[in-house]
Enzyme design. Sequence first.
Site, PDB file in Angstrom:
ATOM      1  N   ASP A 166       0.863  -1.179   0.000  1.00  0.00           N
ATOM      2  CA  ASP A 166       0.000   0.000   0.000  1.00  0.00           C
ATOM      3  C   ASP A 166       0.909   1.242   0.000  1.00  0.00           C
ATOM      4  OD1 ASP A 166      -2.156   1.669  -0.021  1.00  0.00           O
ATOM      5  OD2 ASP A 166      -3.196   0.709   1.637  1.00  0.00           O
TER       6      ASP A 166
HETATM    7  C1  BGC Z   1      -4.949   3.288   0.103  1.00  0.00           C
HETATM    8  C2  BGC Z   1      -5.141   2.231  -0.949  1.00  0.00           C
HETATM    9  C3  BGC Z   1      -4.997   2.820  -2.321  1.00  0.00           C
HETATM   10  C4  BGC Z   1      -3.646   3.498  -2.415  1.00  0.00           C
HETATM   11  C5  BGC Z   1      -3.344   4.070  -3.773  1.00  0.00           C
HETATM   12  C6  BGC Z   1      -3.697   4.102  -0.124  1.00  0.00           C
HETATM   13  O1  BGC Z   1      -3.590   5.167   0.746  1.00  0.00           O
HETATM   14  O2  BGC Z   1      -4.926   2.678   1.380  1.00  0.00           O
HETATM   15  O3  BGC Z   1      -6.392   1.624  -0.801  1.00  0.00           O
HETATM   16  O4  BGC Z   1      -5.157   1.834  -3.293  1.00  0.00           O
HETATM   17  O5  BGC Z   1      -3.602   4.525  -1.451  1.00  0.00           O
HETATM   18  O6  BGC Z   1      -4.059   5.212  -4.036  1.00  0.00           O
END
Ligand code: BGC
Length: 712
Positions: free
Chosen positions: A251
């Site tokens: 993530d």
């Molecule tokens: C979120 C994810 C997301 C990623 C990319 C993160 O902060 O937890 O769910 O896919 O950002 O945008």
Amino acid sequence: MTSERIERLLGEMTPAEKLGQLQIVFRPRPDDAAQLVREGLGSVFWPPSAAKTNELQRVAVEETRLGIPLLVGLDVIHGQRTIAPVPLAQAASFDPTLVEELAALAAAEARSGGVNWTFSPMVDVSRDPRWGRVVEGFGEDVHLTSVMGRAMVRGYQGGDLAAPTSIAATAKHFVAYGQPEGGRDYNSVDVSEHRLRNVYLEPFRAVVEEGVASVMASFNTVGGVPMHVNRGLLTDMLKTEWGFEGVVVGDAEGVRNLLAHRVAESLTDAVARSFEAGLDIEMGGTPGEVAEAALAQIEPARIDDAVRRVLAVKEALGLFENPFVAEDEERTEPTADSRRLVRRAAARSSVLLKSEGTLPLRGGGRVLLTGPYAESPDLLGAWTQFFAAGAQSVAAEARGRGLDVTAVPGVDFFAGSDADIESAASAARESDVVVVLVGEPSALSGEAASRSDLRLPGRQEELIHAIAETGTPFVVVLVTGRPLVVADWIEAAPTVVVAWHGGTEAAAAIVDVLVGDEEPAGRLPMSWPRSVGQIPIDYAHENTGRPATVGGTLTTEVADVGLHGPDNLQEKFTSKYLDLELGPQFAFGHGSGYASFRHGEPRVSAAELTQGEAVTLSIDVTNVSDLPGDEVVQVYVEDLVASVAPPVRRLAAFERRAIAPGETATLSFEIGDEQLGFWLDGRFTVEPGAFVLHVGPTLDRAQPVALTVRAR
Ligand code: BGC
């Protein structure tokens, strides 16, 4: 997972080129992106247009030594251009075919612009509505989340990832991210192996079985171990036990966050340990030399395995043959068909929370629209981007359809004055019916949007009471991304519809539901608590040794329990709150619709079955109203005696069925190992013994059927 091409490429790649395939840099500036790709970066966030994506793909295939095309990722969560209802609302439809269609639409729009990888679906079982991200998943139930997750993966990926309408899906956030302590986003999770297997892992297992292309590691710890370094779960469980052959993506900055977690001494250490644990792509990207130093510490076979996985997804997407998209075919606007689909979806996701006959508004007359959502177009929901097609307000939609409406919002989301509330109330006195459109603005749900108070923000509750006092018939429409605490006003409101954040066509769908062109026959995918102190209040909680049958007794029985006989005394020592009625305000699965149904007695093809066999459960449902309508039949399993305390009930099957007035439909469900078993000591087990199936339109109106499982 591999091919001749992949092995040949692997044989030719330098360590730096391998590293490039293992990173997606978190939103670089556009100019930097081309340079990073030139230097070997293998995945990018969507630039955002077909033309810009093609430019980057051209750099990748023409200006790098090996010409490997790019994964182009984006959070396509509930639509790309045409925005569908938020995923929690989609779950409320209890209609997996619809969810699949919505994901297919999102995929087609996204891929036409060059996106080939989405970070969706979120299959985190979510039982704490304080957590803002409940909006992004399918609610509290394991079975519903698994079914909807599978449907979404099928919709995104289609039969063939290389098709110009398919994108690779990502199941996130692995794992147990949906149960952060206190409901605070990014917080720690401590969960038993038993609950991990039976609750949080299960929807991931389902979507892996469905063929999801990637899985995202979550930000949280599980038992003290941050998921980005959780080898036991990322590798031993996901890749080895389940045989997942796709990509594990981190993530955003999840690797760097290991420093803040205080489990890594340096970024080099963090990167090395994440890849060792099973990460295949780091999201956020660590500067070249640091990452190279980190990868140098890792077994070369692990690096090759990660690269192979990434290249395999690129190959499955057909990118080696066709890295570009047709720029003149980019879908930048909704079409009449896409609008129709999301409009139907928003109506089908709506839940009739409570109905004392005000809806549908058949009579016409003078309608007052009040509340902040009367004129606000903030109906898209939490996960949309600037290029999404906007919504119009309910007032604009209603006027456009020739309804005799006046809009007096009365209050804003967060503020309001006595005078404004009074003008809404006096307008109500002049109207035949009032629609109070209240809720949470989209910004209050989603990532980093936990709340400690789940009541309607600002003075919206006061507005509801002021309207109730006018005596004019009214309905409340709740626009929200999470369950709310409605205890302070729900008794005053005769009819309440939950419309959620419904997307581009939300306003049209709300009007469709109000006038009865569509039926709000969805069901709640999460229980609505009576108060924040009651959370978690999921229906499928484990049997305790002291189940309560009476609650809310502080002022009546329990306060003076000493004066009562032994029966009442026993009631005191049960699992409940002294100051609340038992159970949630509205339980999971709650809802009805405009039509009414009679349920026959449920029957099973055999009252006994042997492990490994299945029986058919059937029920006749008759539409006894003069309206066409949908019924949602839900089947819950109660395991009477098991070797560990089972959940009091758990959803095992459901079907939403349209039934014409006067018609009787027979709904049938296969009940076998999958429905009756659970995970015990790492094995899926069906224990012999007695079960009760509860079948009905909601859990509290379900009828029991007995079933006995015999050992094989
Ligand atoms: C979120 C994810 C997301 C990623 C990319 C993160 O902060 O937890 O769910 O896919 O950002 O945008």
